[in-house]
Design a protein around this motif. Structure first.
Motif, short mmCIF file in Angstrom:
data_model
loop_
_atom_site.label_atom_id
_atom_site.label_comp_id
_atom_site.label_asym_id
_atom_site.label_seq_id
_atom_site.Cartn_x
_atom_site.Cartn_y
_atom_site.Cartn_z
N PHE A 93 0.84 -1.21 0.00
CA PHE A 93 0.00 0.00 0.00
C PHE A 93 0.87 1.25 0.00
O PHE A 93 0.60 2.21 -0.73
N ILE A 94 1.92 1.24 0.81
CA ILE A 94 2.84 2.39 0.86
C ILE A 94 3.56 2.54 -0.47
O ILE A 94 3.74 3.66 -0.97
N LEU A 95 3.96 1.42 -1.05
CA LEU A 95 4.60 1.46 -2.37
C LEU A 95 3.68 2.14 -3.39
O LEU A 95 4.12 2.97 -4.18
N GLY A 96 2.41 1.76 -3.38
CA GLY A 96 1.45 2.32 -4.32
C GLY A 96 1.29 3.82 -4.15
O GLY A 96 1.27 4.58 -5.13
N VAL A 97 1.16 4.27 -2.90
CA VAL A 97 1.01 5.70 -2.62
C VAL A 97 2.24 6.47 -3.08
O VAL A 97 2.14 7.51 -3.74
N VAL A 98 3.42 5.95 -2.73
CA VAL A 98 4.67 6.62 -3.11
C VAL A 98 4.83 6.65 -4.62
O VAL A 98 5.25 7.67 -5.19
N ALA A 99 4.47 5.56 -5.30
CA ALA A 99 4.58 5.52 -6.76
C ALA A 99 3.69 6.58 -7.41
O ALA A 99 4.11 7.27 -8.35
N SER A 100 2.46 6.74 -6.90
CA SER A 100 1.56 7.74 -7.47
C SER A 100 2.08 9.15 -7.21
O SER A 100 1.94 10.05 -8.05
N MET A 101 2.71 9.36 -6.06
CA MET A 101 3.28 10.68 -5.75
C MET A 101 4.50 10.97 -6.61
O MET A 101 4.72 12.13 -7.02
N GLU A 102 5.29 9.95 -6.89
CA GLU A 102 6.43 10.14 -7.78
C GLU A 102 5.96 10.50 -9.19
O GLU A 102 6.59 11.31 -9.89
N LYS A 103 4.84 9.92 -9.59
CA LYS A 103 4.27 10.27 -10.90
C LYS A 103 3.87 11.73 -10.93
O LYS A 103 4.16 12.45 -11.90
N GLU A 104 3.18 12.19 -9.86
CA GLU A 104 2.79 13.59 -9.77
C GLU A 104 4.02 14.50 -9.78
O GLU A 104 4.03 15.54 -10.42
N ASN A 105 5.05 14.08 -9.08
CA ASN A 105 6.27 14.88 -9.00
C ASN A 105 6.95 15.00 -10.36
O ASN A 105 7.53 16.05 -10.68
N SER A 106 6.89 13.94 -11.14
CA SER A 106 7.53 13.96 -12.47
C SER A 106 6.76 14.82 -13.47
O SER A 106 7.33 15.29 -14.45
N GLU A 107 5.46 15.01 -13.19
CA GLU A 107 4.61 15.77 -14.13
C GLU A 107 4.45 17.24 -13.75
O GLU A 107 4.15 18.07 -14.60
N LYS A 108 4.65 17.56 -12.45
CA LYS A 108 4.44 18.93 -11.99
C LYS A 108 5.75 19.50 -11.44
O LYS A 108 6.32 18.96 -10.50
N LYS A 109 6.18 20.60 -12.02
CA LYS A 109 7.45 21.20 -11.62
C LYS A 109 7.40 21.79 -10.21
O LYS A 109 8.42 21.88 -9.54
N ASP A 110 6.20 22.22 -9.79
CA ASP A 110 6.09 22.86 -8.49
C ASP A 110 5.65 21.89 -7.39
O ASP A 110 5.28 22.30 -6.30
N PHE A 111 5.71 20.58 -7.68
CA PHE A 111 5.30 19.58 -6.68
C PHE A 111 6.33 19.54 -5.56
O PHE A 111 7.54 19.59 -5.79
N ASN A 112 5.84 19.46 -4.32
CA ASN A 112 6.72 19.41 -3.16
C ASN A 112 7.23 17.99 -2.96
O ASN A 112 6.54 17.15 -2.39
N SER A 113 8.44 17.71 -3.40
CA SER A 113 8.98 16.35 -3.34
C SER A 113 9.21 15.89 -1.90
O SER A 113 9.27 14.69 -1.63
N GLU A 114 9.34 16.84 -0.96
CA GLU A 114 9.54 16.47 0.44
C GLU A 114 8.32 15.74 1.00
O GLU A 114 8.43 14.97 1.96
#
Length: 276
Positions: A79-100
């Motif tokens: 479940f944590i892997l899935g959440v982190v994977a989706s957030m990494e996708k958002e981070n790769s698509e949005k320049k202003d995404f807070n990677s922290e």
């Protein structure tokens, strides 16, 4: 829950989720004291990082993020892997995404989910499965060991697959919405607080050092050092050791291996002289 059911996952994403599921079995295949299952987490996330990041520097930063300390229950870990994977996708698509926020969410989830997973699967399901298998074994049924494995592992594997997919969908559905509404910074702050509290709790449970040296007067014990320290601050010495280690790691860039050997040597020294 309706968004989870209606959210469509592309064929490429399904392939990535399958790779993640099979790779997730390697979480604790290369455990280190400093990172625990970090290398296994990174290995399970790598297909997503290869897919989402075309810029090598961004991919490198994402890989570094996945190598942070990680320790949780294997049944709920996807479940944590899935959440982190989706957030990494958002981070790769949005320049202003807070990677922290990725590391903060990851850290905050592993503690509570570990408690749930350990209680439900190790404490309840395993006991029930073992009870049934033992009864069958006492009756002479040679399939008892196989039945135990099936009763325990089938629910676990179903949960592992479904929770990984659910975590990915939840992240894709809600993280973006939180970000658009300006709530992602609040979520990151809250997750960081929970993560720090969890790390603090782990420190108090895992770092132990009791002072055995006591002050004697004419052969009689007049001062119990450990009791005196506990009256001042319970766990004071372990806290000091942890803070010094953190300082040496972050500020002085001392290798974790040197710290481990140093603590071992100090422990032997304290034991030989009857101090701790």
């Amino acid at each position: 829950m309706d968004s989870i059911k209606t959210k469509k996952i592309s064929k490429d994403e399904k392939k990535l989720l399958k790779k993640m599921y099979w790779r997730s079995f390697t979480l604790y295949s290369a455990v280190t004291p400093a990172k625990q299952g970090a290398s296994g987490f990174s290995y399970a996330m790598q297909p997503f990082l290869d897919k989402f990041y075309t810029d090598q520097e961004s991919k490198r930063q994402a890989m570094v993020r996945q190598m942070s300390y990680f320790n949780t229950n294997l049944a709920v870990y996807p479940f944590i892997l899935g959440v982190v994977a989706s957030m990494e996708k958002e981070n790769s698509e949005k320049k202003d995404f807070n990677s922290e926020s990725i590391s903060a969410i990851k850290t905050s989830l592993m503690g509570p989910l570990a408690g749930i997973g350990d209680s439900v699967f190790w404490g309840v399901l395993r006991t029930i499965a073992a009870g049934i298998a033992v009864s069958l074994a006492l009756a002479g049924n040679i399939l008892a060991p196989l039945i135990f494995l099936l009763l325990f592992n089938i629910p676990v594997q179903i949960l592992r697959w479904q929770s990984g997919k659910m975590g990915y969908i939840l992240g894709a559905s809600y993280i973006s919405e939180l970000y658009e509404n300006g709530l992602i910074n609040i979520l990151t702050k809250a997750a960081s607080i929970v993560g720090l509290a969890m790390v603090g709790a782990m420190t108090s449970q895992m770092v132990k050092l009791d002072i055995t040296w006591n002050m004697l007067l004419k052969g009689k014990k007049v001062l119990e050092t450990q009791k005196m320290l506990d009256q001042i601050f319970v766990g004071l010495i372990p806290l000091i050791i942890t803070l010094i280690s953190f300082y040496l790691l972050k500020k002085k860039n001392i290798s974790i291996n040197y710290l481990i050997f140093g603590i071992i040597i100090i422990g032997i020294f304290l034991s030989l002289f009857g101090i701790a």
